[in-house]
Motif scaffolding. Structure first.
Motif, PDB file in Angstrom:
ATOM      1  N   VAL A  36       5.989  -3.934  12.366  1.00  0.00           N
ATOM      2  CA  VAL A  36       6.958  -3.076  11.687  1.00  0.00           C
ATOM      3  C   VAL A  36       6.577  -2.868  10.231  1.00  0.00           C
ATOM      4  N   LEU A  37       5.750  -3.754   9.704  1.00  0.00           N
ATOM      5  CA  LEU A  37       5.275  -3.600   8.330  1.00  0.00           C
ATOM      6  C   LEU A  37       3.862  -3.031   8.320  1.00  0.00           C
ATOM      7  N   PHE A  38       3.594  -2.269   7.292  1.00  0.00           N
ATOM      8  CA  PHE A  38       2.294  -1.653   7.063  1.00  0.00           C
ATOM      9  C   PHE A  38       1.789  -2.226   5.747  1.00  0.00           C
ATOM     10  N   LYS A  39       0.547  -2.615   5.711  1.00  0.00           N
ATOM     11  CA  LYS A  39      -0.050  -3.143   4.480  1.00  0.00           C
ATOM     12  C   LYS A  39      -1.237  -2.268   4.123  1.00  0.00           C
ATOM     13  N   GLN A  40      -1.257  -1.813   2.890  1.00  0.00           N
ATOM     14  CA  GLN A  40      -2.315  -0.913   2.435  1.00  0.00           C
ATOM     15  C   GLN A  40      -2.862  -1.400   1.096  1.00  0.00           C
ATOM     16  N   VAL A  41      -4.149  -1.240   0.881  1.00  0.00           N
ATOM     17  CA  VAL A  41      -4.768  -1.649  -0.382  1.00  0.00           C
ATOM     18  C   VAL A  41      -4.370  -0.654  -1.473  1.00  0.00           C
ATOM     19  N   ARG A  42      -3.880  -1.202  -2.578  1.00  0.00           N
ATOM     20  CA  ARG A  42      -3.513  -0.422  -3.756  1.00  0.00           C
ATOM     21  C   ARG A  42      -4.115  -1.086  -4.984  1.00  0.00           C
ATOM     22  N   VAL A  43      -4.073  -0.369  -6.096  1.00  0.00           N
ATOM     23  CA  VAL A  43      -4.627  -0.887  -7.353  1.00  0.00           C
ATOM     24  C   VAL A  43      -3.482  -1.274  -8.277  1.00  0.00           C
ATOM     25  N   GLY A  44      -3.573  -2.486  -8.802  1.00  0.00           N
ATOM     26  CA  GLY A  44      -2.519  -3.006  -9.673  1.00  0.00           C
ATOM     27  C   GLY A  44      -2.970  -3.161 -11.104  1.00  0.00           C
ATOM     28  N   GLN A  45      -2.230  -3.993 -11.830  1.00  0.00           N
ATOM     29  CA  GLN A  45      -2.504  -4.241 -13.233  1.00  0.00           C
ATOM     30  C   GLN A  45      -3.920  -4.777 -13.405  1.00  0.00           C
ATOM     31  N   GLY A  46      -4.602  -4.267 -14.407  1.00  0.00           N
ATOM     32  CA  GLY A  46      -5.964  -4.698 -14.682  1.00  0.00           C
ATOM     33  C   GLY A  46      -6.981  -4.165 -13.685  1.00  0.00           C
ATOM     34  N   GLY A  47      -6.553  -3.224 -12.827  1.00  0.00           N
ATOM     35  CA  GLY A  47      -7.457  -2.657 -11.829  1.00  0.00           C
ATOM     36  C   GLY A  47      -7.659  -3.545 -10.618  1.00  0.00           C
ATOM     37  N   ARG A  48      -6.885  -4.653 -10.505  1.00  0.00           N
ATOM     38  CA  ARG A  48      -7.012  -5.559  -9.360  1.00  0.00           C
ATOM     39  C   ARG A  48      -6.365  -4.950  -8.119  1.00  0.00           C
ATOM     40  N   GLU A  49      -7.039  -5.088  -7.007  1.00  0.00           N
ATOM     41  CA  GLU A  49      -6.510  -4.568  -5.748  1.00  0.00           C
ATOM     42  C   GLU A  49      -5.574  -5.598  -5.111  1.00  0.00           C
ATOM     43  N   PHE A  50      -4.563  -5.093  -4.404  1.00  0.00           N
ATOM     44  CA  PHE A  50      -3.621  -5.947  -3.679  1.00  0.00           C
ATOM     45  C   PHE A  50      -3.124  -5.177  -2.460  1.00  0.00           C
ATOM     46  N   GLY A  51      -2.473  -5.872  -1.559  1.00  0.00           N
ATOM     47  CA  GLY A  51      -1.917  -5.249  -0.363  1.00  0.00           C
ATOM     48  C   GLY A  51      -0.448  -4.935  -0.550  1.00  0.00           C
ATOM     49  N   ILE A  52      -0.099  -3.653  -0.553  1.00  0.00           N
ATOM     50  CA  ILE A  52       1.296  -3.232  -0.714  1.00  0.00           C
ATOM     51  C   ILE A  52       1.969  -3.229   0.653  1.00  0.00           C
ATOM     52  N   TYR A  53       3.224  -3.661   0.692  1.00  0.00           N
ATOM     53  CA  TYR A  53       3.980  -3.699   1.946  1.00  0.00           C
ATOM     54  C   TYR A  53       4.941  -2.522   2.022  1.00  0.00           C
ATOM     55  N   LYS A  54       5.020  -1.941   3.198  1.00  0.00           N
ATOM     56  CA  LYS A  54       5.988  -0.883   3.485  1.00  0.00           C
ATOM     57  C   LYS A  54       6.417  -1.036   4.935  1.00  0.00           C
ATOM     58  N   PHE A  55       7.613  -0.525   5.251  1.00  0.00           N
ATOM     59  CA  PHE A  55       7.945  -0.408   6.661  1.00  0.00           C
ATOM     60  C   PHE A  55       7.049   0.675   7.231  1.00  0.00           C
ATOM     61  N   ARG A  56       6.530   0.450   8.406  1.00  0.00           N
ATOM     62  CA  ARG A  56       5.634   1.425   9.034  1.00  0.00           C
ATOM     63  C   ARG A  56       6.432   2.674   9.405  1.00  0.00           C
ATOM     64  N   SER A  57       6.012   3.802   8.868  1.00  0.00           N
ATOM     65  CA  SER A  57       6.704   5.068   9.116  1.00  0.00           C
ATOM     66  C   SER A  57       5.832   6.047   9.901  1.00  0.00           C
ATOM     67  N   MET A  58       4.648   5.599  10.242  1.00  0.00           N
ATOM     68  CA  MET A  58       3.711   6.459  10.953  1.00  0.00           C
ATOM     69  C   MET A  58       3.268   5.774  12.247  1.00  0.00           C
ATOM     70  N   VAL A  59       2.612   6.532  13.086  1.00  0.00           N
ATOM     71  CA  VAL A  59       2.084   5.972  14.328  1.00  0.00           C
ATOM     72  C   VAL A  59       1.060   4.890  13.981  1.00  0.00           C
ATOM     73  N   LYS A  60       0.814   3.998  14.914  1.00  0.00           N
ATOM     74  CA  LYS A  60      -0.193   2.958  14.691  1.00  0.00           C
ATOM     75  C   LYS A  60      -1.551   3.616  14.462  1.00  0.00           C
ATOM     76  N   ASN A  61      -2.352   3.026  13.616  1.00  0.00           N
ATOM     77  CA  ASN A  61      -3.705   3.514  13.288  1.00  0.00           C
ATOM     78  C   ASN A  61      -3.697   4.904  12.655  1.00  0.00           C
ATOM     79  N   ALA A  62      -2.635   5.235  11.932  1.00  0.00           N
ATOM     80  CA  ALA A  62      -2.529   6.546  11.294  1.00  0.00           C
ATOM     81  C   ALA A  62      -3.670   6.796  10.304  1.00  0.00           C
ATOM     82  N   ALA A  63      -4.132   5.744   9.637  1.00  0.00           N
ATOM     83  CA  ALA A  63      -5.212   5.908   8.657  1.00  0.00           C
ATOM     84  C   ALA A  63      -6.507   6.378   9.312  1.00  0.00           C
ATOM     85  N   ALA A  64      -6.707   6.015  10.581  1.00  0.00           N
ATOM     86  CA  ALA A  64      -7.913   6.444  11.296  1.00  0.00           C
ATOM     87  C   ALA A  64      -7.801   7.890  11.774  1.00  0.00           C
TER      88      ALA A  64
END
Length: 184
Positions: A36-64
């Motif tokens: 039910v959660l989607f995790k996506q790489v985003r850029v944070g403070q200092g340019g560090r990457e992290f995984g942002i959490y969201k409720f999944r609003s798209m079909v599975k494997n939408a990024a592909a």
């Protein structure tokens, strides 16, 4: 002080909103299964990457199936997904990112790494000088109607001028927009 406010408010919100969080998770699971959660790489403070959490609003494997950005009529968005996006309920799991210190309640919305190419070096450095937020000046002022140029201008303005008072004003304006009490 900002970090303390972030922790206290996000913990309080998680407790108060836990029935709503469970209801959204259940709706996502019933319509399109787990996770039910989607995790996506985003850029944070200092340019560090992290995984942002969201409720999944798209079909599975939408990024592909398509690009990192979506249009309102994107066929990858589920029925429940349309509702939770329109109401911003999909963003609530980011309260966990706030607790982890990767995000703040208020700051520029975090970009995906590919968006780095859209900035000058100076603008990118300025934008990454603050923690990204669940809401920001661009969202409070223009919601999702902001053009990329307007969003950049407001994100940079926030990074340069941010204060606790500004954060409280942005949070109040965001709540007003989400509840229909703010101007559109």
């Amino acid at each position: 002080m900002k970090r303390l406010v972030d922790v206290v408010l996000s913990l309080g919100a998680l407790v108060l909103l836990s029935p709503l969080l469970l209801a959204v998770a259940l709706a996502v699971a019933l319509e399109s299964g787990f996770p039910v959660l989607f995790k996506q790489v985003r850029v944070g403070q200092g340019g560090r990457e992290f995984g942002i959490y969201k409720f999944r609003s798209m079909v599975k494997n939408a990024a592909a199936i398509g690009p990192y950005h979506t249009a309102s009529d994107d066929p990858r968005i589920t029925k429940v997904g349309r509702f939770i996006r329109r109401t911003s309920l999909d963003e609530l799991p980011q309260l966990l990112n706030v607790l982890k210190g990767e995000m703040s309640l208020v700051g520029p919305r975090p970009d995906v790494p590919a968006q780095r190419a859209l900035y000058t070096d100076s603008d990118w450095t300025t934008r990454c000088s603050v923690r990204p937020g669940i809401t920001g000046l661009a969202q409070a002022e223009l919601r999702s109607a902001a053009t990329p140029e307007q969003r950049l201008e407001l994100d940079l303005r926030y990074a340069r001028e941010h204060s606790l008072l500004m954060d409280f004003c942005i949070m109040a304006k965001t709540v007003g927009r989400l509840t229909g009490k703010g101007s559109n």
